[in-house]
Scaffold this motif. Structure first.
Motif, short mmCIF file in Angstrom:
data_model
loop_
_atom_site.label_atom_id
_atom_site.label_comp_id
_atom_site.label_asym_id
_atom_site.label_seq_id
_atom_site.Cartn_x
_atom_site.Cartn_y
_atom_site.Cartn_z
N ASN A 42 48.97 60.40 22.78
CA ASN A 42 48.88 61.86 22.97
C ASN A 42 48.42 62.58 21.70
O ASN A 42 48.63 63.79 21.54
N SER A 43 47.81 61.82 20.77
CA SER A 43 47.19 62.39 19.55
C SER A 43 48.18 63.18 18.70
O SER A 43 47.89 64.28 18.22
N LEU A 45 49.34 62.65 15.61
CA LEU A 45 48.92 62.91 14.23
C LEU A 45 47.84 63.98 14.17
O LEU A 45 47.87 64.86 13.31
N LYS A 46 46.91 63.91 15.08
CA LYS A 46 45.85 64.92 15.12
C LYS A 46 46.43 66.32 15.29
O LYS A 46 45.99 67.27 14.64
N LYS A 47 47.44 66.45 16.13
CA LYS A 47 48.07 67.76 16.36
C LYS A 47 48.73 68.28 15.09
O LYS A 47 48.88 69.50 14.91
N HIS A 48 49.12 67.37 14.20
CA HIS A 48 49.74 67.78 12.94
C HIS A 48 48.73 67.75 11.78
O HIS A 48 49.14 67.81 10.62
N GLN A 49 47.44 67.65 12.12
CA GLN A 49 46.36 67.64 11.12
C GLN A 49 46.53 66.50 10.12
O GLN A 49 46.30 66.65 8.92
N PHE A 125 42.71 53.20 17.77
CA PHE A 125 42.01 53.79 18.90
C PHE A 125 40.50 53.91 18.72
O PHE A 125 39.76 54.10 19.68
N THR A 126 40.01 53.79 17.49
CA THR A 126 38.57 53.77 17.28
C THR A 126 38.28 53.31 15.87
O THR A 126 39.20 53.08 15.08
#
Length: 202
Positions: A42-43, A45-49, A125-126
């Motif tokens: 659900n991403s 880390l991305k949500k927390h920059q 994931f990539t």
């Protein structure tokens, strides 16, 4: 392990401008690195920059996490706190092959402090692969020129000017923009390499 403040200007370039710059300044280092990116489904880390990756070089490797700087020293350029843990080449290859594991070291400690329950869901994931050229640019500032390939074979080119002196970054950026006829825009400035790698997954 190292922990440091990173201040940089990042600009995506056309291939033509990238090649002109790489042929214009003395080369300090020229190497290839593999970049493997991790997050939860659900991403989180991305949500927390936050960005989390393992970088593998020819004979060594590192795990790297970039987190927001709670006390930034400037407002004009991209600024984060970067945490690095050294890995051997063999360790990194083994971890990447697993795709899902528990991070150790100082990055593991940070994750345990901030995302104790969620870190179990972290997984590869990539990825991307970068040829990185470090050059001695205007005003003796170091330039980083990246040519990066992604899973779907898309390639892009990027200039990074990293320095602890924000004023110097701005001065060097102006010189390069004038000499090589490019400018920073909302679409080519401080674009996340992880986001590009995610967009160009197979």
């Amino acid at each position: 392990m190292s922990k440091n403040r990173e201040i940089e200007a990042k600009t995506l370039l056309t291939k033509n401008i990238y090649e002109k710059i790489t042929h214009s300044f003395p080369v300090k280092q020229d190497f290839v690195q593999e970049n493997y990116y991790f997050d939860t489904p659900n991403s989180l880390l991305k949500k927390h920059q936050i960005s989390l990756r393992i970088r593998i070089y020819a004979d060594h490797a590192e795990q790297t996490m970039k987190v927001p700087d709670p006390n930034p020293v400037q407002k004009n350029f991209h600024e984060v706190i970067e945490i690095n843990d050294n890995l051997t080449h063999a360790e990194a290859k083994k971890l990447v092959a697993q795709k899902h594991f528990t991070f150790q070291g100082n990055i593991g400690h940070y994750l345990n402090e901030h995302f104790k329950q969620e870190q179990k869901d972290l997984a590869l994931f990539t990825w991307s692969k970068t040829r990185r050229i470090l050059m001695n640019g205007p005003k003796n500032a170091e330039l980083t020129l990246d040519a990066t390939s992604y899973p779907d074979v898309y390639q892009d080119f990027e200039l990074e000017i990293e320095n602890t002196n924000p004023k110097l970054i701005g001065q060097v950026q102006q010189v390069l923009e004038y000499d090589y006829d490019f400018s920073q825009t909302s679409t080519n400035t401080n674009q996340s390499k992880i986001a590009r790698a995610s967009a160009h997954r197979k």
